[in-house]
Design a protein around this motif. Structure first.
Motif, mmCIF file in Angstrom:
data_model
loop_
_atom_site.group_PDB
_atom_site.id
_atom_site.type_symbol
_atom_site.label_atom_id
_atom_site.label_comp_id
_atom_site.label_asym_id
_atom_site.label_seq_id
_atom_site.Cartn_x
_atom_site.Cartn_y
_atom_site.Cartn_z
ATOM 1 N N SER A 13 -21.788 51.315 23.900
ATOM 2 C CA SER A 13 -22.470 50.306 24.715
ATOM 3 C C SER A 13 -22.830 50.821 26.109
ATOM 4 O O SER A 13 -23.683 50.245 26.778
ATOM 5 C CB SER A 13 -21.627 49.039 24.826
ATOM 6 O OG SER A 13 -20.380 49.312 25.406
ATOM 7 N N LEU A 14 -22.183 51.895 26.555
ATOM 8 C CA LEU A 14 -22.449 52.439 27.886
ATOM 9 C C LEU A 14 -22.819 53.921 27.805
ATOM 10 O O LEU A 14 -22.275 54.755 28.521
ATOM 11 C CB LEU A 14 -21.229 52.246 28.791
ATOM 12 C CG LEU A 14 -20.822 50.815 29.114
ATOM 13 C CD1 LEU A 14 -19.551 50.777 29.936
ATOM 14 C CD2 LEU A 14 -21.945 50.073 29.833
ATOM 15 N N LYS A 64 -23.610 38.180 31.500
ATOM 16 C CA LYS A 64 -24.406 38.226 30.266
ATOM 17 C C LYS A 64 -24.314 39.616 29.637
ATOM 18 O O LYS A 64 -24.101 39.750 28.432
ATOM 19 C CB LYS A 64 -25.862 37.869 30.574
ATOM 20 C CG LYS A 64 -26.738 37.814 29.343
ATOM 21 C CD LYS A 64 -28.133 37.329 29.677
ATOM 22 C CE LYS A 64 -28.943 37.232 28.394
ATOM 23 N NZ LYS A 64 -30.288 36.713 28.621
ATOM 24 N N PHE A 65 -24.447 40.654 30.443
ATOM 25 C CA PHE A 65 -24.321 42.023 29.949
ATOM 26 C C PHE A 65 -22.924 42.264 29.378
ATOM 27 O O PHE A 65 -22.769 42.864 28.315
ATOM 28 C CB PHE A 65 -24.619 43.025 31.068
ATOM 29 C CG PHE A 65 -24.491 44.454 30.633
ATOM 30 C CD1 PHE A 65 -25.536 45.098 29.993
ATOM 31 C CD2 PHE A 65 -23.307 45.147 30.846
ATOM 32 C CE1 PHE A 65 -25.404 46.415 29.572
ATOM 33 C CE2 PHE A 65 -23.168 46.457 30.434
ATOM 34 C CZ PHE A 65 -24.222 47.092 29.792
ATOM 35 N N GLY A 66 -21.917 41.792 30.093
ATOM 36 C CA GLY A 66 -20.540 41.997 29.646
ATOM 37 C C GLY A 66 -20.268 41.371 28.292
ATOM 38 O O GLY A 66 -19.644 41.987 27.423
ATOM 39 N N PHE A 67 -20.744 40.161 28.090
ATOM 40 C CA PHE A 67 -20.501 39.476 26.825
ATOM 41 C C PHE A 67 -21.414 39.969 25.701
ATOM 42 O O PHE A 67 -20.966 40.178 24.582
ATOM 43 C CB PHE A 67 -20.644 37.967 26.991
ATOM 44 C CG PHE A 67 -19.507 37.326 27.760
ATOM 45 C CD1 PHE A 67 -18.196 37.734 27.576
ATOM 46 C CD2 PHE A 67 -19.753 36.308 28.657
ATOM 47 C CE1 PHE A 67 -17.150 37.143 28.272
ATOM 48 C CE2 PHE A 67 -18.723 35.696 29.352
ATOM 49 C CZ PHE A 67 -17.412 36.116 29.165
ATOM 50 N N GLU A 68 -22.679 40.177 26.004
ATOM 51 C CA GLU A 68 -23.625 40.526 24.946
ATOM 52 C C GLU A 68 -23.634 42.004 24.593
ATOM 53 O O GLU A 68 -23.776 42.361 23.426
ATOM 54 C CB GLU A 68 -25.043 40.085 25.337
ATOM 55 C CG GLU A 68 -25.189 38.577 25.391
ATOM 56 C CD GLU A 68 -26.598 38.134 25.761
ATOM 57 O OE1 GLU A 68 -27.488 38.987 25.978
ATOM 58 O OE2 GLU A 68 -26.804 36.901 25.841
ATOM 59 N N SER A 127 -26.197 27.198 31.503
ATOM 60 C CA SER A 127 -27.557 27.704 31.398
ATOM 61 C C SER A 127 -27.832 28.828 32.376
ATOM 62 O O SER A 127 -28.757 29.596 32.208
ATOM 63 C CB SER A 127 -28.559 26.576 31.637
ATOM 64 O OG SER A 127 -28.373 26.014 32.919
ATOM 65 N N VAL A 128 -27.005 28.966 33.434
ATOM 66 C CA VAL A 128 -27.229 30.022 34.406
ATOM 67 C C VAL A 128 -27.065 31.401 33.773
ATOM 68 O O VAL A 128 -27.653 32.380 34.232
ATOM 69 C CB VAL A 128 -26.291 29.837 35.637
ATOM 70 C CG1 VAL A 128 -24.859 30.180 35.296
ATOM 71 C CG2 VAL A 128 -26.759 30.647 36.823
ATOM 72 N N ILE A 129 -26.283 31.498 32.713
ATOM 73 C CA ILE A 129 -26.030 32.790 32.087
ATOM 74 C C ILE A 129 -27.041 33.089 30.988
ATOM 75 O O ILE A 129 -27.425 34.220 30.774
ATOM 76 C CB ILE A 129 -24.593 32.835 31.510
ATOM 77 C CG1 ILE A 129 -23.589 32.717 32.651
ATOM 78 C CG2 ILE A 129 -24.340 34.100 30.733
ATOM 79 C CD1 ILE A 129 -22.181 32.536 32.214
ATOM 80 N N THR A 130 -27.499 32.083 30.276
ATOM 81 C CA THR A 130 -28.373 32.335 29.139
ATOM 82 C C THR A 130 -29.812 32.570 29.523
ATOM 83 O O THR A 130 -30.232 32.341 30.613
ATOM 84 C CB THR A 130 -28.301 31.155 28.159
ATOM 85 O OG1 THR A 130 -28.621 29.955 28.861
ATOM 86 C CG2 THR A 130 -26.923 31.050 27.555
#
Length: 194
Positions: free
Chosen positions: A7-8, A125-129, A191-194
């Motif tokens: 992922s990185l 968002k990056f961390g979770f997805e 909604s701020v994250i999606t």
């Protein structure tokens, strides 16, 4: 367990409406020093930087830790000006638990403009997805109302309060810490994250 080697593979650049989150470079040391030596920024953070060399060391350590896939910490830049306005990211990733600790700092000239909420939303968002984290934790000084508001806007909830958790060498006393977290499953309602 997280496999950050896939992922990185390269440093991730994130883009929001007003910001570009990119890799920290040595060229950022002057602004890192300006931010991290500012008493307003460091009021709840710990010991302010006292020399430009400390900023160079911080930039180098951020870059080296990413190369080891131990952290991912972004330079936060304003799109309109390309100015470095702060930094933030996952300064500790606990691979067996799929958990990361998030931290951040922002130049006072950029406070109250929603930049940090925007930046943290992109990081989360990056961390979770992409990284596939299960949870993200933030520890803040209980009196840091600005930081608390940013975390709550993104959906973090306070999970704990530790009395006299850290020794503050600048003030020569122990300080409390409030611990906030966000679970991957919580994100759908914000909604701020999606």
């Amino acid at each position: 367990m997280l496999d950050l080697s896939t992922s990185l593979t390269t440093f991730p650049v994130l883009e929001t409406q007003r910001l570009i989150l990119r890799e920290v470079t040595i060229d950022d040391a002057d602004v890192i020093f300006a931010i991290m030596s500012d008493p307003q920024v460091m009021r709840y953070y710990g010991t302010p930087m006292h020399s430009h060399d400390e900023a160079v060391k911080r930039a180098n350590s951020i870059r080296a830790a990413f190369q080891e896939r131990n952290i991912v910490y972004w330079a936060i830049t304003e799109k309109a000006s390309n100015n470095f306005v702060g930094s933030g990211g996952f300064w500790r990733i606990i691979k067996p638990d799929s958990r990361a600790h998030i931290g951040y700092e922002l130049a006072p000239t950029c406070w109250y403009r929603g930049f940090m909420t925007e930046a943290i939303s992109a990081m989360v968002k990056f961390g979770f997805e992409t990284i596939k984290l299960h949870s993200i934790e933030a520890g803040i000084h209980p009196d840091n109302i600005g930081s608390r508001r940013v975390l709550e806007k993104v959906g973090f909830v306070q999970e704990g309060y530790f009395r006299e958790k850290y020794f503050d060498t600048e003030r020569n006393c122990f300080i409390d810490a409030a611990v906030y977290s966000l679970l991957h499953g919580d994100c759908e309602q914000y909604s701020v994250i999606t």
